[in-house]
Every structure is written in C-alpha cells, then in structure tokens.
Design an enzyme around this catalytic site. Structure first.
Site, PDB file in Angstrom:
ATOM      1  N   ILE A 195      -4.675  -7.957  -7.307  1.00 67.36           N
ATOM      2  CA  ILE A 195      -4.821  -6.700  -6.571  1.00 67.36           C
ATOM      3  C   ILE A 195      -3.837  -5.637  -7.041  1.00 67.36           C
ATOM      4  CG2 ILE A 195      -5.788  -7.791  -4.523  1.00 67.36           C
ATOM      5  CD1 ILE A 195      -3.026  -7.689  -3.247  1.00 67.36           C
ATOM      6  N   GLY A 196      -3.022  -5.956  -8.052  1.00 66.42           N
ATOM      7  CA  GLY A 196      -2.094  -4.945  -8.547  1.00 66.42           C
ATOM      8  C   GLY A 196      -1.411  -5.359  -9.829  1.00 66.42           C
TER       9      GLY A 196
ATOM     10  N   VAL B 159       0.387  -8.755  -8.851  1.00 66.72           N
ATOM     11  CA  VAL B 159       0.269  -9.143  -7.455  1.00 66.72           C
ATOM     12  C   VAL B 159      -1.132  -9.672  -7.214  1.00 66.72           C
ATOM     13  CG1 VAL B 159       0.330  -8.379  -5.056  1.00 66.72           C
ATOM     14  CG2 VAL B 159       1.998  -7.500  -6.670  1.00 66.72           C
TER      15      VAL B 159
ATOM     16  N   GLY C   6       5.023  -2.295 -13.164  1.00 67.75           N
ATOM     17  CA  GLY C   6       6.185  -2.525 -13.991  1.00 67.75           C
ATOM     18  C   GLY C   6       6.908  -3.817 -13.680  1.00 67.75           C
ATOM     19  N   MET C   7       6.794  -4.319 -12.451  1.00 63.95           N
ATOM     20  CA  MET C   7       7.508  -5.530 -12.069  1.00 63.95           C
ATOM     21  C   MET C   7       6.715  -6.797 -12.345  1.00 63.95           C
ATOM     22  SD  MET C   7       9.355  -4.504  -8.516  1.00 63.95           S
ATOM     23  CE  MET C   7      10.493  -3.127  -8.436  1.00 63.95           C
ATOM     24  N   GLY C   8       5.409  -6.709 -12.270  1.00 64.02           N
ATOM     25  CA  GLY C   8       4.614  -7.911 -12.473  1.00 64.02           C
ATOM     26  C   GLY C   8       3.206  -7.758 -11.939  1.00 64.02           C
TER      27      GLY C   8
ATOM     28  N   ASP D  92      16.431   2.255  -4.026  1.00 65.73           N
ATOM     29  CA  ASP D  92      15.229   2.767  -4.709  1.00 65.73           C
ATOM     30  C   ASP D  92      14.179   3.212  -3.698  1.00 65.73           C
ATOM     31  OD1 ASP D  92      13.881   3.554  -6.982  1.00 65.73           O
ATOM     32  OD2 ASP D  92      12.907   1.622  -7.297  1.00 65.73           O
TER      33      ASP D  92
END
Length: 345
Positions: free
Chosen positions: A57-58, A65, A61-63, A175
C-alpha cells in the site's frame, strides 16, 4: 511492441522514468520495470507465523508498507519493511531497535500505534503498526492549501498533544511535517490526527525532494526545521514546537514561512530571516492566534513554548478566548475521508 513512456520506477521513492533510465535521479537507486514491481514476492507470504501479506500500500524513501492480516487475532495491520541497506549498517540496526522500543512505549490516541518490531530471517527490519484509514495532511493541503482557522487549530493542537506525550518521555520527533501527520475519520471528526515516525525519522534520512538531511549534522526536513536544527545545533522539545508553528502557519496562510529553491536556502532562511507576520497574509486571523503562531516561530528557543503539551494548552485557550470552536465538519464524501488503508511510508 512499444514500451510505455514511464515503464520504470524507483523501488525507494516510487518516482517513474522512461525505459532508457537506469538510476533514480533523487536517491541513486537502481530502477526496476513497473511490471516487475507488481510481482512482489512478499505478497501471499505469512510472516512470523501470523501476518499474511495481502498487498503493498506504499513505497517511499524509508521502505515498503504492506497491508497484512494478523490471523491470530483477526485484524488488519500495516507492516513497514525497511530498505535492505539499513540492515547492512550495524549502527543503524542498533539505533532502529532502540528507537522502535521507544515507539512501542508511546501511548497516546494521536500517536500511531506500533505493535511489534524486529528483524526477519532475511535481515530486513520491520515494524507492525495499526492500519490507518484516511490521508496524510500533505494530501489535504494539496487540495485545500489554506484551512479555516478552527480546523487548522484543531489539527495543530492534536499534533502538539501527541508530540507533548513524547516530550514527557524525553523524545524529540525532529521531523514534523505534513507527510508525517495522518488524518483519519473518527466518529464525527474527519480530522483525527495520528502522528507518524517517532524515532524512525531521526534514524533514516531519505534523499528525496522534501529532505535536507546531512547525517550527523542536520536532522529533519528543510521547510519545517527549527533554526537550531538547521544550524546543526542541539535540539529539544522547543524545536518540535517551532516545526508545529511552521505547520500551523502553512495551514492558516497556504504558504510556509520561508520559501527557497534549494534546501540550503531554506536552512539559511530559518537561521537568519524573520517570517512575514501572519496577519499581513491573512488579516482575518484573530490577533491572539497570530501572536501564538509567531511566538512558536521565535528564533530563540527560550522565547517559544516549553514543549508540545504547553503549546497545545495555549492553542486551545487561545481558540476559546477568540471564540473559535475547534470542530470540523463531518466527513460526508470521498474527498473528505478515504476508505482504504493508507498507512504511509
């Protein structure tokens, strides 16, 4: 057969490119054919003997999902699997576990719940979180760049309360930005806030168009960072207060206090320039509200509110004195609240 103009995509940030491109211009990752990315080998797997991976579902930049079904309790969850390069950094792994423990310890209705974390057999780091339904604040602001005063204060007060809970435990988010604020419908409120990425945002520094992070020097996003954060100095709870002030300024006026074509220009503006008085842009904003926002944006941390809880209390008191009801209209169509799980990366 003619290849689609945008037939490749970055596995990290999701940016699309034509067939001739090899590497992502934003983060340098090797590009993959979009068709290949749809054949995700994790879909259908059962992780940890209880999480059936159902769909991606996503991508960010972090990974990645995923929406997964936790078969042991019969609920849907979101599982964030971080990029493999993170697992290859021992210091990053150590910090991930430390910060993930902090995330699971935070107990506040406006903080996204983290149920479980760890490392898979293939070395990938993962987080199991509540599955959110709705949309990030960044999407709302693309549709409605400027919000009604009551609605903006309602959102900002919830963000401040959530961050204030972390401040009590000695945690600084560092952040705060629209992408990390999720709006989910709850009861009659379409703008119930969930703050994302406590601890994780300070660990990972995605090199995308919204980030101006230099490892060891600057933590956060240039458009929302505090002056002391921009200067690479020590940050504390008052730094988050500044970032929430930037967010509230944006929601009330449709623009952030400072604009710049490069992250460096934005960082220097936060350090050296004074923001345009908010009532110069929006004369209809009550003077008391404007004073609170501008105090949150003070260059000197000592002139700001002490922490998120203090800021939230002042926002609610200010709204009451100004005769502003912190309510929002009920969600009644798809543009107000989306139905699908959207826990972002």
């Amino acid at each position: 057969m003619k290849v689609d103009t945008f037939s490749k995509a970055c596995p990290r940030c999701g940016a699309r490119y034509d067939a001739a491109a090899v590497f992502c211009q934003k983060d340098g990752a090797g590009l993959r054919l979009i068709e290949e990315q749809t054949k995700d080998p994790r879909i259908g797997q059962v992780l940890l003997d209880q999480f059936r991976m159902e769909e991606c579902i996503g991508v960010g930049g972090m990974g990645m999902v995923y929406r997964a079904r936790q078969t042991t309790v019969g609920r849907d969850v979101a599982i964030k699997i971080l990029h493999p390069d993170v697992a290859g950094n021992p210091d990053a792994v150590r910090r991930f576990h430390r910060e993930a423990r902090i995330s699971t310890a935070l107990d506040h209705p406006n903080v996204v719940r983290v149920f479980l974390f760890g490392q898979l057999n293939d070395g990938s780091l993962y987080l199991v979180m509540e599955l959110l339904r709705g949309r990030p604040l960044s999407e709302l602001l693309r549709v409605e760049p400027k919000l009604a005063t009551g609605r903006a204060l309602h959102i900002a007060a919830q963000v401040a309360e959530a961050v204030g809970e972390a401040h009590v435990q000695g945690i600084v988010h560092r952040d705060i930005k629209p992408e990390n604020i999720f709006l989910t419908p709850k009861g009659r409120d379409p703008d119930f806030v969930k703050v994302l990425d406590f601890g994780i945002a300070r660990l990972l520094h995605p090199e995308d168009q919204t980030s101006a992070t230099q490892a060891g020097l600057v933590f956060g996003t240039a458009r929302y960072i505090s002056p002391e954060g921009a200067a690479g100095e020590k940050t504390d709870a008052r730094s988050d207060v500044y970032s929430i002030g930037v967010l509230l300024y944006q929601m009330l006026t449709g623009v952030t206090p400072f604009e710049g074509s490069t992250p460096v220009q934005l960082l220097m503006a936060h350090i050296n320039e004074r923001p345009t008085p908010i009532r110069s842009l929006q004369p209809g904003i009550p003077e008391g509200v404007a004073d609170v926002v501008m105090r949150a944006l003070a260059k000197n941390p000592d002139a700001r509110f002490d922490d998120g809880a203090h800021f939230a209390e002042v926002l609610r008191d200010c709204a009451e004195r100004s005769g502003i009801a912190l309510r929002t209209r009920r969600a009644n169509n798809s543009s107000e609240a989306e139905a699908s799980g959207r826990t972002p990366v």
